[in-house]
Structures are given as C-alpha cells and as structure tokens.
Scaffold this active site. Structure first.
Site, PDB file in Angstrom:
ATOM      1  N   LYS A  50     -21.391  40.301  34.163  1.00 48.90           N
ATOM      2  CA  LYS A  50     -21.578  39.802  35.528  1.00 48.90           C
ATOM      3  C   LYS A  50     -22.823  38.934  35.667  1.00 48.90           C
ATOM      4  O   LYS A  50     -22.995  38.234  36.641  1.00 48.90           O
ATOM      5  CB  LYS A  50     -21.633  40.972  36.499  1.00 48.90           C
ATOM      6  CG  LYS A  50     -20.240  41.556  36.658  1.00 48.90           C
ATOM      7  CD  LYS A  50     -20.077  42.430  37.856  1.00 48.90           C
ATOM      8  CE  LYS A  50     -18.586  42.680  38.071  1.00 48.90           C
ATOM      9  NZ  LYS A  50     -18.245  43.852  38.790  1.00 48.90           N
TER      10      LYS A  50
HETATM   11  N1  GLU Z   1     -13.560  48.626  39.174  1.00 46.04           N
HETATM   12  C1  GLU Z   1     -13.257  48.385  37.799  1.00 46.04           C
HETATM   13  C2  GLU Z   1     -13.997  47.154  37.306  1.00 46.04           C
HETATM   14  O1  GLU Z   1     -14.463  46.370  38.116  1.00 46.04           O
HETATM   15  C3  GLU Z   1     -11.775  48.191  37.538  1.00 46.04           C
HETATM   16  C4  GLU Z   1     -11.063  49.471  37.531  1.00 46.04           C
HETATM   17  C5  GLU Z   1      -9.575  49.428  37.258  1.00 46.04           C
HETATM   18  O2  GLU Z   1      -8.955  48.342  37.349  1.00 46.04           O
HETATM   19  O3  GLU Z   1      -9.028  50.483  36.984  1.00 46.04           O
HETATM   20  O4  GLU Z   1     -14.127  46.989  36.111  1.00 46.04           O
END
Ligand code: GLU
Length: 295
Positions: free
Chosen positions: A268
């Site tokens: 990120k």
């Molecule tokens: N919130 C997770 C992420 O941003 C993704 C989780 C999922 O797709 O199960 O990596």
C-alpha cells in the site's frame, strides 16, 4: 400448482481494508470481481474491512471510495463496514466459547518470541503458520478455567484463540472447498491445522480477520469469494470456522497477484502503482485495465 423456483443471483464481494491507499493490485481484484459477477449475472458488494482500528483510518476509506468511483464502480448501499457490526462477531465468538472451542490466551508477543527462541536454541525449529508467524505455544490452553476467569476479571490483557485440536475433533465431514482460481483448482481438501491455535479475538481490536470474514460472507449471502492468491492458504481455516459455526461454504477464486519489478507483492505504500497517483498522471480507467492485462 408447483412452487416456482426463484433463482437467486450469485453474490460477489470486494473487501478492501482502509489501512492505506488502493494500488493496481486492488484494481485487479475489484475488476476481476466485477467481470465475474457480470458474467454470472450476479451482484457485487463492497465491504469495508475496518476491524483493525489501530491501522484503519476514515480518510483511507474516503480515498478508496473515490478511487473505486473513478474506476466506474457503483456499489449497493448501505456498504457493510465491519466496525459497525462487532455484535455479530461477538455472537460467533460466543458460540465457539459455549462449545469450549476457544480459550483466553495471555502470552504477550514478546513472551511468545522469547519462548520460541528458547525452544529453538535447543536445536529444533519451532513450527510456523503459512504467514510465517510461530504457532502459539500451547501452555495457556491448559490454564484452569476458574484461574483464567480470575485473570480476566482482574484485567489481565488477553486474546481469544481457537483450540485447534478440539475444533478438528468436532469436524466429521471433510473440509472441502471448490476453487476456480489461478493456482491449485478443483474440489480441494487442505489442512487447517497448519495455523495452530489461531487468534480469533484481539485485545486491541474487536474480532480478527479470520472470524469476521467468515461471519460477513455468510451474513451477506456471498456465494463467490474472489480475492488474491495471498489468501489461498487461509481458506482451509475459513472452511473450518464456517463448519464450526454452521455457515455455508462459498466458491473460492484466488487470482494472480501483481508484483513490482523485484518480484515482490505490491504494497500500500508504493506510490508509483497507487490508483490516485495514476489517475492524477492522466491515466484513464481503460489504461488501468490495460496496465494489469485485463481485457
Ligand atoms: N480485507 C482483505 C484485504 O484487504 C481482503 C479479505 C478477503 O478478501 O477475504 O486484503
């Protein structure tokens, strides 16, 4: 007159965490979800995974929504925001507590590190989970429940962990899942015990990713989980939690990951692949698709 069968459309979801800005890897995931949902005449939901209150920030959520709108997404509202649903995760934890499948764990990160280092100094490597973290040392599992209750009462910092051995002992059917993604495919049966006594409830944030993701997928009626291959290894654990909680199993599709020119997964903090930077530099959503080799 026979009942008419009303087909319910498949449900997909894109579930970013607002702990940073979106980059090309997120665009890939969101757009593959969109393409698959359209091909299946399904719905695509947005879910904001902001359970980690330490790392998630409202300004990142605003930026995520802006980037997605620019890419052409219009999601159903209200969008599910995990931080507004801790009661749902609490209920799931409560169900596991009632069956004796979780226990309070009191060791701090540094105590775990010291324990593992001492064990490894004796010569044999300590087992690690698929993310590379040492498995939780099992001592807290044996603390007498009355003693544990006393420690909780007096405010000792603790998390809740799955008692993996007890959990596995309760499962009578194979933890199979249907996988259609870019790695191993087919009807797969993989071993969740590689995660050890995984943390399901943190002390510094409600719930954990693993618990909240299975609860939310079920509550939102998600039929297709489309996400990066970095989460493939978590899927047997998610299948175990779904089975213990009596939740349905979605179909899984773990897609390829984008890497930088050193072969590392995009992070990120990488400015040159950030969607807002690319947008500011004059790229269009069509250019973004081309950049990530999507037709
Ligand atoms: N919130 C997770 C992420 O941003 C993704 C989780 C999922 O797709 O199960 O990596």
């Amino acid at each position: 007159m026979p009942d008419r069968l009303i087909a319910t459309p498949p449900v997909f979801r894109f579930a970013p965490s607002p702990n940073g800005h979106l980059h090309l890897g997120h665009a890939l995931s969101a757009l593959i979800n969109q393409d698959m949902a359209r091909a299946a005449h399904g719905r695509l939901l947005l879910r904001i995974e902001d359970i980690d209150t330490v790392r998630c920030r409202p300004e990142f959520e605003v930026a995520i929504l802006e980037d997605l709108a620019w890419l052409g997404f219009a999601f159903e509202t209200p969008v599910r925001r995990q931080s507004e649903h801790t009661a749902d995760y609490q209920a799931a934890l409560g169900a596991l507590k009632a069956r004796g499948l979780v226990y309070p764990a009191f060791m701090s990160r540094s105590e775990i590190r010291a324990h593992v280092a001492a064990a490894e100094a004796k010569g044999s490597p300590w087992p690690r989970d698929p993310d590379g973290s040492p498995l939780y040392p099992p001592m807290d599992r044996d603390i007498d429940p009355a003693e544990a209750a006393k420690r909780i009462e007096r405010g000792d910092r603790h998390v809740w962990r799955l008692d993996m051995a007890q959990a596995i002992a309760q499962v009578t059917t194979p933890l199979a899942f249907e996988e259609t993604g870019d790695g191993e495919k087919g009807s797969l049966i993989l071993d969740p015990t590689v995660w050890g006594d995984v943390m399901l409830w943190r002390w510094d944030a409600p719930s954990s990713y693993h618990l909240s993701v299975v609860v939310d997928d079920a509550l939102q009626g998600v039929t297709h989980v489309v996400r990066g291959l970095d989460l493939f290894a978590a899927t047997p654990l998610h299948r175990l939690l779904q089975t213990l909680l009596g939740l349905p199993a979605p179909i899984y599709h773990h897609h390829r990951l984008l890497t930088d020119n050193l072969g590392r997964k995009l992070s990120k903090s990488e400015g040159d692949t950030g969607l807002s930077e690319l947008r500011a530099s004059g790229l269009s959503p069509v250019d973004i698709r081309r950049r990530i080799s999507l037709a």
